[in-house]
Design a protein around this motif. Sequence first.
Motif, mmCIF file in Angstrom:
data_model
loop_
_atom_site.group_PDB
_atom_site.id
_atom_site.type_symbol
_atom_site.label_atom_id
_atom_site.label_comp_id
_atom_site.label_asym_id
_atom_site.label_seq_id
_atom_site.Cartn_x
_atom_site.Cartn_y
_atom_site.Cartn_z
ATOM 1 N N ASP A 124 -20.261 -13.923 14.824
ATOM 2 C CA ASP A 124 -18.857 -14.257 15.040
ATOM 3 C C ASP A 124 -18.084 -14.154 13.720
ATOM 4 O OD1 ASP A 124 -16.444 -15.325 15.667
ATOM 5 O OD2 ASP A 124 -17.242 -17.079 16.736
ATOM 6 N N LYS A 125 -17.420 -13.020 13.554
ATOM 7 C CA LYS A 125 -16.742 -12.780 12.269
ATOM 8 C C LYS A 125 -15.517 -13.685 12.077
ATOM 9 C CE LYS A 125 -19.278 -9.158 10.936
ATOM 10 N NZ LYS A 125 -20.412 -9.171 11.875
ATOM 11 N N ALA A 126 -14.916 -14.070 13.186
ATOM 12 C CA ALA A 126 -13.759 -14.962 13.079
ATOM 13 C C ALA A 126 -14.224 -16.328 12.573
ATOM 14 C CB ALA A 126 -13.060 -15.097 14.416
ATOM 15 N N GLN A 127 -15.385 -16.764 13.099
ATOM 16 C CA GLN A 127 -15.953 -18.035 12.644
ATOM 17 C C GLN A 127 -16.304 -17.971 11.168
ATOM 18 O OE1 GLN A 127 -16.082 -20.766 14.592
ATOM 19 N NE2 GLN A 127 -16.658 -21.822 12.687
ATOM 20 N N PHE A 128 -16.855 -16.826 10.764
ATOM 21 C CA PHE A 128 -17.214 -16.647 9.356
ATOM 22 C C PHE A 128 -15.977 -16.803 8.474
ATOM 23 C CE2 PHE A 128 -18.005 -14.484 5.415
ATOM 24 C CZ PHE A 128 -19.319 -14.789 5.123
ATOM 25 N N PHE A 129 -14.888 -16.181 8.921
ATOM 26 C CA PHE A 129 -13.632 -16.262 8.156
ATOM 27 C C PHE A 129 -13.172 -17.717 8.032
ATOM 28 C CE2 PHE A 129 -8.905 -16.046 8.004
ATOM 29 C CZ PHE A 129 -8.779 -15.421 6.768
ATOM 30 N N THR A 130 -13.226 -18.425 9.155
ATOM 31 C CA THR A 130 -12.817 -19.834 9.132
ATOM 32 C C THR A 130 -13.711 -20.645 8.208
ATOM 33 O OG1 THR A 130 -12.258 -19.534 11.448
ATOM 34 C CG2 THR A 130 -12.259 -21.788 10.631
ATOM 35 N N ASP A 131 -15.028 -20.421 8.320
ATOM 36 C CA ASP A 131 -15.952 -21.169 7.463
ATOM 37 C C ASP A 131 -15.725 -20.837 5.995
ATOM 38 O OD1 ASP A 131 -16.990 -22.170 9.753
ATOM 39 O OD2 ASP A 131 -18.792 -20.898 9.763
ATOM 40 N N PHE A 132 -15.543 -19.556 5.733
ATOM 41 C CA PHE A 132 -15.394 -19.117 4.348
ATOM 42 C C PHE A 132 -14.125 -19.687 3.727
ATOM 43 C CE2 PHE A 132 -13.992 -16.363 0.964
ATOM 44 C CZ PHE A 132 -15.161 -16.095 0.256
ATOM 45 N N THR A 133 -13.007 -19.511 4.440
ATOM 46 C CA THR A 133 -11.733 -19.912 3.837
ATOM 47 C C THR A 133 -11.568 -21.434 3.790
ATOM 48 O OG1 THR A 133 -10.675 -19.572 5.973
ATOM 49 C CG2 THR A 133 -10.449 -17.812 4.349
ATOM 50 N N SER A 134 -12.355 -22.164 4.575
ATOM 51 C CA SER A 134 -12.223 -23.624 4.496
ATOM 52 C C SER A 134 -13.267 -24.246 3.572
ATOM 53 C CB SER A 134 -12.328 -24.244 5.898
ATOM 54 O OG SER A 134 -13.608 -23.980 6.426
ATOM 55 N N SER A 135 -14.130 -23.408 2.996
ATOM 56 C CA SER A 135 -15.157 -23.953 2.108
ATOM 57 C C SER A 135 -14.601 -24.141 0.701
ATOM 58 C CB SER A 135 -16.370 -23.015 2.065
ATOM 59 O OG SER A 135 -17.029 -23.131 0.825
ATOM 60 N N ILE A 136 -14.623 -25.371 0.224
ATOM 61 C CA ILE A 136 -14.093 -25.643 -1.116
ATOM 62 C C ILE A 136 -14.944 -24.921 -2.166
ATOM 63 C CG2 ILE A 136 -13.620 -27.439 -2.825
ATOM 64 C CD1 ILE A 136 -13.010 -29.347 -0.596
ATOM 65 N N GLY A 137 -16.248 -25.012 -2.019
ATOM 66 C CA GLY A 137 -17.149 -24.438 -3.021
ATOM 67 C C GLY A 137 -16.982 -22.930 -3.169
ATOM 68 N N LEU A 138 -17.032 -22.217 -2.038
ATOM 69 C CA LEU A 138 -16.938 -20.756 -2.114
ATOM 70 C C LEU A 138 -15.600 -20.313 -2.688
ATOM 71 C CD1 LEU A 138 -18.566 -19.709 1.286
ATOM 72 C CD2 LEU A 138 -19.518 -19.470 -1.013
ATOM 73 N N ASN A 139 -14.532 -20.925 -2.186
ATOM 74 C CA ASN A 139 -13.210 -20.576 -2.686
ATOM 75 C C ASN A 139 -13.112 -20.810 -4.177
ATOM 76 O OD1 ASN A 139 -10.920 -19.715 -0.988
ATOM 77 N ND2 ASN A 139 -11.714 -21.310 0.344
ATOM 78 N N PHE A 140 -13.643 -21.952 -4.590
ATOM 79 C CA PHE A 140 -13.543 -22.339 -5.987
ATOM 80 C C PHE A 140 -14.245 -21.304 -6.867
ATOM 81 C CE2 PHE A 140 -14.204 -24.835 -9.760
ATOM 82 C CZ PHE A 140 -13.060 -25.620 -9.809
ATOM 83 N N VAL A 141 -15.463 -20.989 -6.511
ATOM 84 C CA VAL A 141 -16.256 -20.068 -7.324
ATOM 85 C C VAL A 141 -15.584 -18.694 -7.390
ATOM 86 C CG1 VAL A 141 -18.422 -18.759 -7.363
ATOM 87 C CG2 VAL A 141 -18.437 -21.227 -6.906
ATOM 88 N N PHE A 142 -15.216 -18.167 -6.229
ATOM 89 C CA PHE A 142 -14.711 -16.793 -6.240
ATOM 90 C C PHE A 142 -13.307 -16.697 -6.819
ATOM 91 C CE2 PHE A 142 -18.066 -16.302 -2.962
ATOM 92 C CZ PHE A 142 -18.818 -15.378 -3.665
ATOM 93 N N SER A 143 -12.452 -17.671 -6.532
ATOM 94 C CA SER A 143 -11.125 -17.480 -7.109
ATOM 95 C C SER A 143 -11.121 -17.799 -8.599
ATOM 96 C CB SER A 143 -10.010 -18.127 -6.305
ATOM 97 O OG SER A 143 -9.981 -19.451 -6.318
ATOM 98 N N LEU A 144 -11.987 -18.718 -9.024
ATOM 99 C CA LEU A 144 -12.091 -18.949 -10.468
ATOM 100 C C LEU A 144 -12.657 -17.691 -11.152
ATOM 101 C CD1 LEU A 144 -11.542 -21.152 -12.535
ATOM 102 C CD2 LEU A 144 -13.923 -21.853 -12.366
ATOM 103 N N GLY A 145 -13.641 -17.076 -10.514
ATOM 104 C CA GLY A 145 -14.221 -15.843 -11.059
ATOM 105 C C GLY A 145 -13.178 -14.750 -11.188
#
Length: 457
Positions: A124-145
């Motif tokens: 479920d790619k839509a679910q993946f998008f929701t999980d990804f964009t709502s994850s503090i950790g992933l967002n933090f790492v990638f946008s800081l990078g």
Amino acid sequence: MTRGAFSRLGFILAAAGSAVGLGNIWRFPYLAGENGGAAFVIIYIICSFLICYPLMIGEVSIGRSTQTDAYGAYKGLGGKRWGLLGLYGILCGFLILSFYNVVAGWAFGYFVELVFGPLLAQRDKAQFFTDFTSSIGLNFVFSLGFMAATAFIVARGIAGGIEKANKIMMPALFVILLLIIGYALTLPRAMEGVRFYLIPQLSEVKLSTLYAAMGQAFFSLSLGMGGLITYGSYVSKQQSIARSSVLIAATDLSVALLAGLMVFPLVFSQGLSPSEGPPLVFIVLPEVFGAMGPVAGRFVGGAFFLLLCFAALTSTISLLEVPVTYFIDQHKQKRGMIAWVLALVIFVLGLPSMLSFGAVEFFTHLPFYGGKPALAFVTEIFSDVSLPLGGCLMSLFIVTRWKRANFNQEIRQGAPALAGSWLERFINLVLAYVAPPLLGALTVLLILEKIFGISPF
Ligand code: PHE
């Protein structure tokens, strides 16, 4: 201490790099998808050349004539009060980078998750998008990078950092784009996508299509926030601004057009819908890559997100350069240090946008602004509305304060044949009589629509 300077080609590539970004690859295709395909594309082309091109020349020439940052340039030519317009631009640049970097972080994250992680196999790619964009950790790492990569390049200066990075990433971007298009066109039903994209559906054209196209042309060409004043301040007097600007606008336009030629055949090849809005690139395309199987999917999908990262990075460096040049020129700061400091400040400023996709409820549904997410708030106020307003004020500045004669003298430097030509007259005409009322009206419409939720058309 010298300020640094672009070479001729360096400036063209850097300014084209600023223009080519998420706007071309992420936003342009979905806007075209929502607004009747080719009809939108045609209006977009007309806006780019008839209105935005003269404004681009105006903005670059303000920078080149003063050889200083956006604030110093307006102040130098027009006095302290006009300097405020420069500060306004710098502020917009700050906030645009703050949210732009969040989406750039997604592109980076998607590249990593697709090539090395579980994204392709995910059902479920839509679910993946929701999980990804709502994850503090992933967002933090990638946008800081992503922000760190931006600061790293800007800290190395105009020739050694920005120009060099663009000289590598811009050609690479074209190669990747053409390779993916070549592949996409061989897929079944690809031609349906091409047809959707290239045959105008005139019934879809409304007045709102018109200003969607206009707004997109503005954002895509990085106009109205002093970015081109800043880059222009590093351009030599031997360079023809009018000629370079044609190349910059044409590059931006071709990448947008090519992006459509890549995205629609991919989408149609899987029988998916082209008018999905923003998730087109982050949900629909991953579905397409997933359907290609683990090997082709990894290659094509990986290439696609790498392309998106390159496009975004050449834009984020131009956004960061605006305040960096300001602090170097006005406050005598050292480039290496100030680039990192500002990047960090902007990253922090971007946290509300970053956390507005489910991570933090307050930012996801703001208690004001109709409960929209913080990212939408910042985007709509500081980019959608502010850029046309900035462009409107800039053209007023040129005709009422700087004056046509001085402006013409500047654009004739490096382009003597321009003197008295029809092109010069056209540029003058647009700046004096077309841009101010048109952009003024557009700003009012956008304020009504975005801030008050009133859509007159
Ligand atoms: N032009 C960039 C894009 O299309 C965005 C941008 C806007 C960059 C303003 C710099 C300044 O993605």
